[in-house]
Design an enzyme around this catalytic site. Sequence first.
Site, PDB file in Angstrom:
ATOM      1  N   HIS A   1      -8.793   3.754   7.981  1.00  0.00           N
ATOM      2  CA  HIS A   1      -9.234   2.444   7.484  1.00  0.00           C
ATOM      3  C   HIS A   1     -10.683   2.151   7.851  1.00  0.00           C
ATOM      4  O   HIS A   1     -11.385   1.467   7.101  1.00  0.00           O
ATOM      5  CB  HIS A   1      -8.326   1.333   8.025  1.00  0.00           C
TER       6      HIS A   1
ATOM      7  N   ASN B   1       0.844  -1.206   0.000  1.00  0.00           N
ATOM      8  CA  ASN B   1       0.000   0.000   0.000  1.00  0.00           C
ATOM      9  C   ASN B   1       0.876   1.251   0.000  1.00  0.00           C
ATOM     10  O   ASN B   1       0.748   2.132   0.865  1.00  0.00           O
ATOM     11  CB  ASN B   1      -0.939  -0.008   1.203  1.00  0.00           C
TER      12      ASN B   1
END
Length: 520
Positions: free
Chosen positions: A373, A342
């Site tokens: 998140h 990521n």
Amino acid sequence: MATTSTTGSTLLQPLSNAVQLPIDQVNFVVCQLFALLAAVWFRTYLRSSKTSSFIRHVVATLLGLYLALFCFGWYALHFLVQSGISYCIMIIIGVENMHKYCFVFALGYLTVCQITRVYIFDYGQYSADFSGPMMIITQKITSLAYEIHDGMFRKDEELTPSQRDLAVRRMPSLLEYLSYNCNFMGILAGPLCSYKDYITFIEGRSYHMTQSGENGKEEVQYERTEPSPNVAVIQKLLICGISLLFHLTISKTLPVEYNIDEHFQATASWPTKAIYLYVSLLAARPKYYFAWTLADAINNAAGFGFRGYDRNGEARWDLISNLRIQKIEMSTSFKMFLDNWNIQTALWLKRVCYERASLSPTIQTFILSAIWHGVYPGYYLTFLTGVVMTLAARAMRNNFRHYFIEPLYLKSLYDVITWIVTQIAISYTVVPFVLLSIKPSLMFYSSWYYCLHIIGILVLLLLPLKKTQRGMNTQENAQLFRSKKFDEKEISLGQNSFSTTNSVCNQNQEKAFRHSSLKQ
């Protein structure tokens, strides 16, 4: 039969039933494949040399909004609301403080949407949901706000080299802003890119080059022939196919939930538990490989993502790549894993949090990552555990690695041992991220007697910690940046440098940060 519950179009319901997958997931994959074809068309018929930037912005935005409506129905309005209000904040508040207000609003709006989705609609469901694209839009809104603040308010000498390179010197128009946030190439799965890189691509300046004279100053700027992304796109699509096949077959036979199965916990030996922990988390990664690699391929197919040429003259299409699979699977340290997983989100965390935090930047960065998140308790357990693991791994590496550099057999032994430890530690850390809920997550850690938590804390208590390079002053940063820039010029093809905002020099500066902030 696959579930028919969706907020988007039900046009593909027969296909969903045929492949036995949720309609939201089918809509997502089909829309991404449509975006891939649209990207090829966009690069072929709307290339910057023949089409105005205005038309390219309009087409990219309208296609993006259509895909959002198809996948998420009226929930796609959240994308426009979040972007629209953030733009108003930038205009009304002014460049001095808008970055703070945009950050609080964008992250707060995202959190409210995540709470309503998780605790009102479909707790625990991993089907495509509207908060996913909002996570990328939140990154773009906050990144751009800070870049405008850096470019239009702060003095150049106050900026780090990477901040100076990314700084935006004028306020974007509403069309440019919506195009950046909602273009069809990145509306569904990203990845994040800098505003200047995106505008450079739309305006067709990605392939402009400057030739340096003997004194090192730029003398001539000219346009090089646009390289073809076809090879890179095909390679990435092959990776997508393999990842999808792996996910649909092997991944389902190795569920992470089996790690907390009572019979398995009672009967399995410790080596068996460790091996299954690693294998089950390994099997959970291909869905991310598929989604992120496909998103990268879509951007490349449109002509976006060109980074320059390597020393062999080969075109590099990894400007906005989000992962490096080989390095992830062969990671011998926490740092190496996080450096290659990521990637664009890690750079966002660095730009808006780590390098601007005055107190405990590592802890603040992990907390921001958890909030961004979502609101599942497992996310917070993972990132809090990650703080301990990262700091402990940094301490271990700093105190012991130099003893194992030579001879070669000793270094090889060190690499094997650290690979095993790293893979187990990463798997141990991210189990709650997959399980989501607090009870099964604590059940897993209890079955392991919280052993890695305890070891990590003991390491932090017993071993000295070395300071990272974050504390370097601006002049030292500038000197490091100039040194790296010179090194890159020596190996670049034909002694040329590219005008792409996120150039090779800037990528090395970002890498220097990641190595210092996550160093073990």
